[in-house]
Design a protein around this motif. Structure first.
Motif, PDB file in Angstrom:
ATOM      1  N   THR A 240       0.907  -1.146   0.105  1.00 18.50           N
ATOM      2  CA  THR A 240      -0.068   0.014   0.000  1.00 18.50           C
ATOM      3  C   THR A 240       0.986   1.059   0.063  1.00 18.50           C
ATOM      4  O   THR A 240       0.949   1.635   1.024  1.00 18.50           O
ATOM      5  N   GLY A 241       1.433   1.580  -1.168  1.00 18.45           N
ATOM      6  CA  GLY A 241       2.317   2.623  -1.197  1.00 18.45           C
ATOM      7  C   GLY A 241       3.819   2.550  -0.651  1.00 18.45           C
ATOM      8  O   GLY A 241       4.219   1.510  -0.976  1.00 18.45           O
ATOM      9  N   GLY A 242       3.913   3.278   0.354  1.00 12.56           N
ATOM     10  CA  GLY A 242       5.159   3.111   1.124  1.00 12.56           C
ATOM     11  C   GLY A 242       5.320   2.196   2.195  1.00 12.56           C
ATOM     12  O   GLY A 242       6.152   1.739   2.700  1.00 12.56           O
ATOM     13  N   HIS A 243       3.913   1.372   2.416  1.00 13.40           N
ATOM     14  CA  HIS A 243       3.896   0.314   3.391  1.00 13.40           C
ATOM     15  C   HIS A 243       3.820  -0.932   2.632  1.00 13.40           C
ATOM     16  O   HIS A 243       3.210  -1.046   1.799  1.00 13.40           O
ATOM     17  N   VAL A 244       4.504  -1.950   3.216  1.00 15.49           N
ATOM     18  CA  VAL A 244       4.363  -3.542   2.778  1.00 15.49           C
ATOM     19  C   VAL A 244       3.665  -4.088   4.186  1.00 15.49           C
ATOM     20  O   VAL A 244       4.202  -4.230   5.313  1.00 15.49           O
ATOM     21  N   PHE A 245       2.402  -4.522   3.878  1.00 18.72           N
ATOM     22  CA  PHE A 245       1.885  -5.484   5.136  1.00 18.72           C
ATOM     23  C   PHE A 245       2.102  -6.997   4.845  1.00 18.72           C
ATOM     24  O   PHE A 245       1.400  -7.164   3.644  1.00 18.72           O
ATOM     25  N   GLN A 246       2.430  -7.707   5.809  1.00 15.21           N
ATOM     26  CA  GLN A 246       2.678  -9.074   5.320  1.00 15.21           C
ATOM     27  C   GLN A 246       1.778  -9.989   6.569  1.00 15.21           C
ATOM     28  O   GLN A 246       2.092  -9.714   7.793  1.00 15.21           O
ATOM     29  N   PHE A 247       0.710 -10.823   6.338  1.00 18.34           N
ATOM     30  CA  PHE A 247       0.259 -11.458   7.207  1.00 18.34           C
ATOM     31  C   PHE A 247       0.415 -13.045   6.726  1.00 18.34           C
ATOM     32  O   PHE A 247       0.333 -13.316   5.724  1.00 18.34           O
ATOM     33  N   HIS A 248       0.839 -13.912   7.977  1.00 21.15           N
ATOM     34  CA  HIS A 248       1.057 -15.242   7.728  1.00 21.15           C
ATOM     35  C   HIS A 248       1.023 -15.929   8.869  1.00 21.15           C
ATOM     36  O   HIS A 248       0.500 -15.623   9.995  1.00 21.15           O
TER      37      HIS A 248
END
Length: 296
Positions: A240-248
């Motif tokens: 999301t733009g400058g963010h990287v969200f990782q769910f695992h």
């Protein structure tokens, strides 16, 4: 064996996506004398638990929050692990496009870690072609847990060395190998190998422009213990733009190499898996320059 079976399914799906990409259309636009580096082999500096080949750009600062809950096998009483928390806060900074330095602090054993990443080779598909990207990684950790078993500061130290070897086969699919060596100055149990070798494997399959599915597996090559298990994880990246969200989902409580590779005490396939996430935010502290690129 179950982990290898899941990886075979992952690679088969990826090969289908790879077969649909016409690489010639990309190569026709490149010059013959200047290499066009392949960027965004992975979207972040972490695949899930482990590092990727990606380094920070010059003067780029990354802030990373990593969080692991308790085992979901705890059921409703533990709110499927949400009552428990393990966290790591980290900063990494790009000295230049090849060299990144990082620092972090984990709640697991109250550990501080520092590392260096150096991008030795960059994949390029024109000019001076290079089929792979290789990044060298080295880290040192220091346990600050109050325990009399650590008689000296040296005993609290552990060292990790890795060669991160990756190839972006298409805009949709990247694969990475992670040969690893870990040395503990002191092991607190005979069940823990003082010198451990592992060969990690991981991959990324892009589902949409901003979403991908990731998986990683770290089989230990010389492990003698029956107390510890190989680390396995699968999850999603959302950019999301400058963010990287990782769910695992993972069976590893620690979030640094010496922990999740050598000290994972739970069996993913016996249901001892944990929900977790990583959130990263990058800040450019100076001008950012990039060369001609492919498959950004």
């Amino acid at each position: 064996m179950k982990a290898l079976y899941l990886f075979s399914i992952f690679l088969w799906i990826s090969s289908v996506a790879f077969a649909q990409d016409d690489l010639l259309d990309v190569l026709e636009q490149e010059t013959e004398d200047e290499p066009a580096f392949v960027y965004a082999t992975f979207k972040g500096s972490r695949l899930i638990n482990g590092h990727t080949i990606e380094t920070r750009g010059t003067n780029e600062l990354e802030f990373l929050i990593s969080h692991r809950f308790g085992p979901v096998s705890g059921g409703g009483y533990e709110l499927f692990g949400l009552d428990q928390a393990n966290i790591r806060l980290g900063l990494s900074y790009g000295i230049n496009d090849r060299l990144t330095v990082g620092l972090g602090r984990s709640s697991f054993e109250k550990t501080y870690d520092g590392y260096l990443k150096y991008r030795l080779l960059r994949q390029s598909n024109s000019g001076k072609k290079t089929p792979l990207s290789i990044t060298l990684f080295g880290s040192a950790t220091y346990i600050t847990l109050r325990d009399q078993i650590y008689e000296t500061a040296s005993n609290r130290m552990t060292y990790t060395t890795q060669a991160l070897i990756a190839r972006k086969f298409s805009p949709a699919f990247s694969l990475q190998l992670m040969p690893t060596y870990i040395h503990f100055n002191l092991t607190t149990t005979t069940q823990l190998d003082q010198d451990l070798f592992a060969l990690g494997i991981g991959g990324r399959l892009k589902l949409t422009r901003r979403v991908s599915i990731n998986a990683e597996y770290y089989p230990r090559l010389n492990a003698t213990s029956t107390l510890y298990y190989d680390a396995f994880a699968v999850g999603f990246d959302i950019e999301t733009g400058g963010h990287v969200f990782q769910f695992h989902l993972t069976n590893s409580r620690p979030m640094i190499e010496k922990g999740f590779i050598a000290e994972t005490t739970e069996d993913f396939f016996a249901g001892d898996m944990r929900l977790g996430f990583n959130i990263s935010r990058s800040f450019n502290l100076g001008k950012k320059h990039r060369k001609k690129q492919q498959w950004d």
